[in-house]
Design an enzyme around this catalytic site. Structure first.
Site, PDB file in Angstrom:
ATOM      1  N   LYS A   1       8.382  -0.322   5.873  1.00 31.73           N
ATOM      2  CA  LYS A   1       7.699   0.961   5.770  1.00 31.73           C
ATOM      3  C   LYS A   1       8.738   2.014   5.415  1.00 31.73           C
ATOM      4  O   LYS A   1       9.588   2.374   6.228  1.00 31.73           O
ATOM      5  CB  LYS A   1       6.992   1.320   7.079  1.00 31.73           C
ATOM      6  CG  LYS A   1       6.112   2.555   6.955  1.00 31.73           C
ATOM      7  CD  LYS A   1       5.211   2.729   8.152  1.00 31.73           C
ATOM      8  CE  LYS A   1       4.256   3.900   7.946  1.00 31.73           C
ATOM      9  NZ  LYS A   1       3.332   4.085   9.097  1.00 31.73           N
TER      10      LYS A   1
ATOM     11  N   ASP B   1      -5.038   8.578  15.228  1.00 33.48           N
ATOM     12  CA  ASP B   1      -5.452   8.319  13.835  1.00 33.48           C
ATOM     13  C   ASP B   1      -6.215   7.000  13.764  1.00 33.48           C
ATOM     14  O   ASP B   1      -5.920   6.141  12.938  1.00 33.48           O
ATOM     15  CB  ASP B   1      -4.226   8.282  12.920  1.00 33.48           C
ATOM     16  CG  ASP B   1      -4.613   8.395  11.447  1.00 33.48           C
ATOM     17  OD1 ASP B   1      -5.739   8.838  11.163  1.00 33.48           O
ATOM     18  OD2 ASP B   1      -3.795   8.032  10.595  1.00 33.48           O
TER      19      ASP B   1
ATOM     20  N   GLY C   1       0.829  -1.196   0.000  1.00 32.35           N
ATOM     21  CA  GLY C   1       0.000   0.000   0.000  1.00 32.35           C
ATOM     22  C   GLY C   1       0.861   1.241   0.000  1.00 32.35           C
ATOM     23  O   GLY C   1       2.044   1.216   0.353  1.00 32.35           O
TER      24      GLY C   1
ATOM     25  N   GLY D   1       0.500   5.436   1.082  1.00 37.07           N
ATOM     26  CA  GLY D   1      -0.280   6.508   1.659  1.00 37.07           C
ATOM     27  C   GLY D   1       0.328   7.859   1.365  1.00 37.07           C
ATOM     28  O   GLY D   1       1.213   8.003   0.507  1.00 37.07           O
TER      29      GLY D   1
END
EC number: 2.7.11.1
Length: 1058
Positions: free
Chosen positions: A795, A891, A768, A770
């Site tokens: 990440k 978040d 993914g 972001g």
């Protein structure tokens, strides 16, 4: 006026309950009533019109309503800048089909002298087919006639003498082509629309045709010459271009406006920076004051305890500390009944400047040294030591600048230091801090060690009582002292003749202590880590050395280690009373020292029988120093200071391997005994954090300080986060699984291998992407172990973000081990110059948002109630655990809850096992702020802004409460939650008509959305227990079937992604 306000409130209440389809009609009636009854109150009418504008501004069905346009024109009369107001209306699409807007707008511009712009407005209205068309076209013809009437008198005066402005115009006419003349700049250059140039050309052609017609009506003006100067009518303000005898060009005028605008922006920026600095200074002052008050309280408690315990001090043995070591060449075993060392910071140095320490950290050191190491009536514990040499590494000291001599051109030192404590059950006070040294016992018990002037001010009287030291005949001297040292120590030798054994005894230099070996975090994280990152050294009780005069047998040293190194193993146990200003002060304070110079007989070394109770109830710490070489020729006198420092050192470079020895059997047994003690670990942790230093930049607060509410605007500000990271007592780079690289972040591509230290990573595919990072699935294995292979995530962020890694490590430290699987686990962090890579645990079965979307393709369209309750119970428990650690996630949303393989493998009663909370990049560590801190900023995810943000109220933990409510709403209805405020009560906008358990859900959302303030938060445990009770009563027989069905859906979804 009060009556009008009451009437308006009644009207607002009426509009809230209005159910008709024409609210503008109600407003029209109310405004007419106000105009009839209060004709002179223009200010209130203007306020009323402003409310009407805000109410209907975004309702497109009223944008061309004649009533609304009429009120817009009325409101324009009260506006100081009508042109800007009309532009705003036009941009919003209001009145684009109404001729009255264009006529009023053009009339205003004509009155201002902007004829060209007014003509363009008329043409725009005609082009947009504004109604009524005839009225608009008629007004445009009248405007053109007025424009022609203005031009005709100017034509008759062409032969008269010209003024300076007309000369300028004539030059422009004769020297410019028709194409250039069409680009004349009007007064409002910045706001001119793109169609003005073309409209100007049309206007000039029309004017030329009309002039020819007038010439046929016996006008004496020549048709071939007169229209041309009239076509050059100046369309700008001449006063701005002509200043006395000088003239400005358009570029100069633009430059002047540009400079004015830049000055204004600079002033605004400086004002904003000033306010930020002011807020930061107030924030730091609040922290400093808060911690000072807390330290004062602790010092008073220490004083009271010290005065109470002083009469019984002669019958109490003490706990003393030592840094023991072993020479790598000799590797001989050291034994002693007590390992004690109280080190001091150099107060004055003749050759180099002393490192100044702030007063506040010294107070914290005083508190820690007094509270953490009380005396104990327990037998002594000998610690035999063995060790092995370390290879090419260096110990970097980040807190103080000290001198470290090198033992060879290729030799570097490594200091891996923890804390060591041993217990002394003798009535006398031995001194064995310098190795196998014999000393004469003394009946004077050591007084508490004090490290700050403020603490000395409280307990100074404790040290003033006369002492009666024992007499000893042993007067051996230290052979390595130079003349200055001998002269200094002679003062004590003189006292030894008359009053007892105060002389300096035979002292041997300590060699390097045995090192500690730790083989990483493989057991904790399940991921092999690079083993070339040694642990940060933490040396207790070390002091700096003065520059020594050169001798023939002194080893040379380089300037590289003049200021930033640590001397390991050298100890001199001189504890003094008040802070000395000169060497003479040591002489007068020698008999008041808490630990005088002794030898200790070797035959008193005993091994205690009961090793389990060695440190049974003591707040003691065990320290182990490891150094490669520690042979130092002391060639010059050393000046002692009473301040005890705690030095932490780390090795940020991951390319240097480190090896170390193992504990001996006694040392390991002592550590196990320490683990069995009943110490309040939370108290010890708070005190150790306080000991790290209370610099102005550091904003870490004590856990039990009841500070008033303090407001911070934006907790996610980059500068604030850097400030918090730089002020940590344990920096992020000091973690054993943090690696700093002196290169740039490599470009991460799929199907590619990367080498991170000893970690070989193969990037499989992108999971993914972001707004802040990319997440890749990778397969890793240790280079030294080809069989080890495991999946993980990478990440990747630019720039480097160590904050998320810090929050993840703090969660693992503060949470109980049994709940670690509920949160993302980071195996390591690799920090580059322009980015970072976080290696973490892989969750293969998608997020909760994927699950919600999967159910949209089923007949139910939404997630079953049983699964909603199951996941909601787990979410509430997760957030409760995070908040108990004083951390705000910040978040919480459906795509930050993720499912891992545990969800498929577990078959126990906890059906939500496998759900984990990820993405800690927006988290807030409340321990780094004063207690009671609140925030006023808004998060970037607009759909997840809590009611406090929407109503501009302070918030802290409410953001997580709202995130949980919004996530549960998304599971219930399959869409994101929008909230509304009805009569001061926040509610979801969705309808709860056929929702099961309607009362329970309405109560849940009411509690989560309507939190009174930051200090009265609802109980998540209460809500969780209600849901758990409902789940057991209604769905105990269905939940496993629904869960198995979800597992099948997730497995199929995973295969489809491949």
């Amino acid at each position: 006026m009060d009556n009008l306000e009451n009437v308006f409130r009644m009207f607002e209440a009426h509009m809230q309950s209005y159910t008709g389809n024409d609210p503008l009609g109600e407003w029209e009636s109310f405004i007419k009533w106000v105009e009839e009854n209060f004709p002179d109150n223009k200010e209130y009418l203007m306020t009323l019109l402003e409310h009407l504008m805000k109410e209907f501004l975004h309702k497109k069905n009223y944008h061309n309503d004649s009533r609304f346009i009429n009120y817009c024109l009325k409101f324009a009369e009260y506006n100081s800048d009508r042109h800007q107001f009309f532009e705003f209306l036009y941009n919003q699409g209001i009145g684009t089909k109404s001729s009255y807007i264009y006529m009023s707008w053009a009339g205003h511009l004509e009155a201002q002298g902007e004829l060209q712009h007014a003509s363009a407005i008329f043409q725009t209205g005609i082009h947009n087919e504004a109604e009524p068309k005839e009225l608009l076209q008629q007004q445009y013809r009248l405007f053109q006639a007025r424009l022609t009437g203005i031009h005709l008198p100017a034509q008759a005066t062409t032969s008269e003498p010209l003024h300076s402005a007309q000369i300028l115009n004539q030059v422009m006419m004769t020297n410019s082509s028709p194409e250039k003349n069409s680009a004349c700049v009007p007064k409002s250059q910045g706001s001119e629309c793109s169609g003005v140039a073309s409209s100007t050309c049309d206007e000039k052609s029309n004017m030329e045709q009309r002039v020819i017609m007038i010439s046929k009506s016996e006008c004496s003006v020549s048709s071939s010459v007169a229209p041309k100067p009239e076509a050059q009518q100046v369309m700008y303000c001449k006063e701005k271009l002509i200043r006395g005898d000088s003239e400005f060009s358009f570029e100069e005028l633009r430059a002047q406006k540009y400079n004015q605008r830049k000055k204004h922006e600079q002033w605004v920026s400086e004002d904003r920076n000033y306010m930020k600095r002011k807020e930061a200074n107030a924030f730091e002052e609040q922290l400093l004051k808060q911690k000072m008050d807390e330290l004062h309280k602790k010092l008073h408690q220490v004083v009271e305890l010290s005065h109470k315990d002083l009469p019984a001090s002669e019958n109490r043995p003490d706990v003393s500390l030592v840094c023991v070591g072993q020479n790598t060449c000799s590797q001989q075993e050291l034994r002693g009944p007590s390992l004690s060392s109280i080190s001091h910071q150099t107060s004055e140095s003749s050759g180099e400047k002393p490192q100044e320490e702030p007063s506040v950290p010294l107070m914290v050191n005083a508190v820690n040294s007094t509270l953490l190491f009380p005396a104990a009536n327990l037998p002594a514990l000998p610690v035999p030591v063995s060790g092995q040499s370390l290879t090419d590494s260096r110990c970097v000291n980040q807190s103080v600048h000290e001198f470290m001599p090198q033992c060879g051109p290729e030799t570097k030192e490594v200091c891996e230091t923890n804390k060591v404590a041993s217990i002394n059950d003798f009535h006398t006070t031995p001194n064995t801090s310098l190795g196998m040294v014999q000393g004469t016992p003394c009946k004077v018990q050591p007084s508490p060690t004090v490290h700050t002037k403020e603490a000395l001010g409280f307990i100074m009287d404790m040290f003033q009582a006369p002492t009666l030291p024992d007499i000893s005949d042993d007067k051996d001297e230290w052979p390595s002292l130079d003349q200055n040292e001998d002269a200094f120590e002679a003062q004590f030798q003189k006292n030894a003749v008359s009053s007892g054994d105060w002389g300096v005894k035979k002292i041997m230099t300590l060699s390097s202590a045995f090192p500690i070996f730790e083989d990483g975090n493989k057991e904790n994280y399940g991921l092999p880590q690079p083993k070339n990152k040694p642990l940060g050294a933490r040396t207790f009780g070390e002091r700096s050395l003065s520059k020594y005069s050169s001798r023939s047998n002194e080893m040379p040293h380089t300037d590289e280690f003049m200021d930033d190194s640590t001397v390991c193993g050298i100890r001199c146990n001189k504890t003094l009373a008040p802070s000395p200003k000169s060497i003479g002060d040591f002489t007068s304070a020698a008999q008041l020292s808490s630990t005088p110079f002794h030898k200790f007989p070797a035959d008193l070394v005993q091994i205690p029988e009961d090793k389990e109770n060695v440190v049974a109830t003591q707040y003691t710490h065990m320290a182990l120093d490891s150094c490669k070489e520690n042979i130092v020729d002391l060639s010059k006198g050393r000046k002692l200071g009473p301040i005890q420092e705690k030095i932490s050192a780390s090795l940020p470079c991951p390319s240097q391997p480190a090896t170390g020895g193992l504990f001996t059997q006694e040392a390991v047994f002592g550590l196990e005994a320490f683990k069995c003690t009943g110490i309040d670990h939370a108290t010890v942790e708070d005190l150790s954090d306080a000991n790290a230093g209370l610099q102005v930049e550091c904003v870490q607060t004590l856990g039990n300080v009841n500070a008033p509410s303090f407001t911070v605007e934006n907790p996610w500000d980059d500068e604030l986060i850097l400030k918090l990271l730089s002020g940590l007592s344990k920096p992020v780079t000091s973690y054993s699984n943090t690696f700093e690289w002196q290169s740039k972040l490599p470009a991460i591509k799929t199907k590619t291998e990367y080498q991170l230290g000893s970690l070989l990573v193969y990037v499989n595919h992108l999971l993914g992407e972001g707004a802040f990072a990319q997440v890749f699935e990778a397969i890793h294995g240790d280079v030294r172990n080809a069989k080890s292979e495991q999946k993980c995530i990478l990440k990747v962020q630019r720039p480097a973000n160590s904050w998320e890694f810090y929050i993840g490590m703090q969660l693992m430290e503060r949470l109980k081990p049994e709940v670690h699987h509920m949160f993302i686990k980071f195996y390591s962090a690799h920090l580059f110059k322009n980015g970072s890579i976080l290696v973490g645990e892989l969750y293969s079965y998608g997020t909760l948002l994927n699950v919600i979307n999967l159910y949209k393709n089923t007949s139910e369209k939404v997630m079953p109630q049983a699964l909603v309750l199951t996941f909601a119970i787990r979410m509430l428990y997760m957030v409760e655990q995070v908040h108990s650690c004083e951390i705000i996630h910040g978040d919480i949303k459906p795509d930050n809850f993720i499912l891992g393989h545990r969800f498929l493998e577990q078959a126990d009663e906890d059906l939500a096992t496998g759900l984990a909370l990820i993405d800690l990049g927006q988290s807030i560590d409340m321990k780094l702020f004063p207690k009671g801190t609140v925030f006023t900023g808004k998060c970037e995810t607009s759909g997840f802004q809590c009611p406090e943000m929407l109503s501009n109220k302070p918030w802290n933990y409410q953001i997580d409460y709202f995130g949980v409510a919004a996530t549960i709403y998304c599971m219930l209805f399959g869409s994101y939650m929008k909230v509304k405020n009805e009569g001061g009560v926040w509610k979801p906008e969705g309808l709860f008509r056929r929702l099961p358990h309607l009362d329970m859900w309405e109560e849940f959302f009411h509690i989560m959305l309507n939190i009174p303030d930051c200090h009265n938060l609802p109980s998540l445990d209460f809500l969780r227990q209600n849901m758990k009770k409902l789940l057991e009563q209604q769905y105990s027989n269905k939940i496993k079937t629904l869960r198995n069905r979800l597992i099948v859906m997730l497995s199929e979804y995973k295969r489809s992604r491949k």
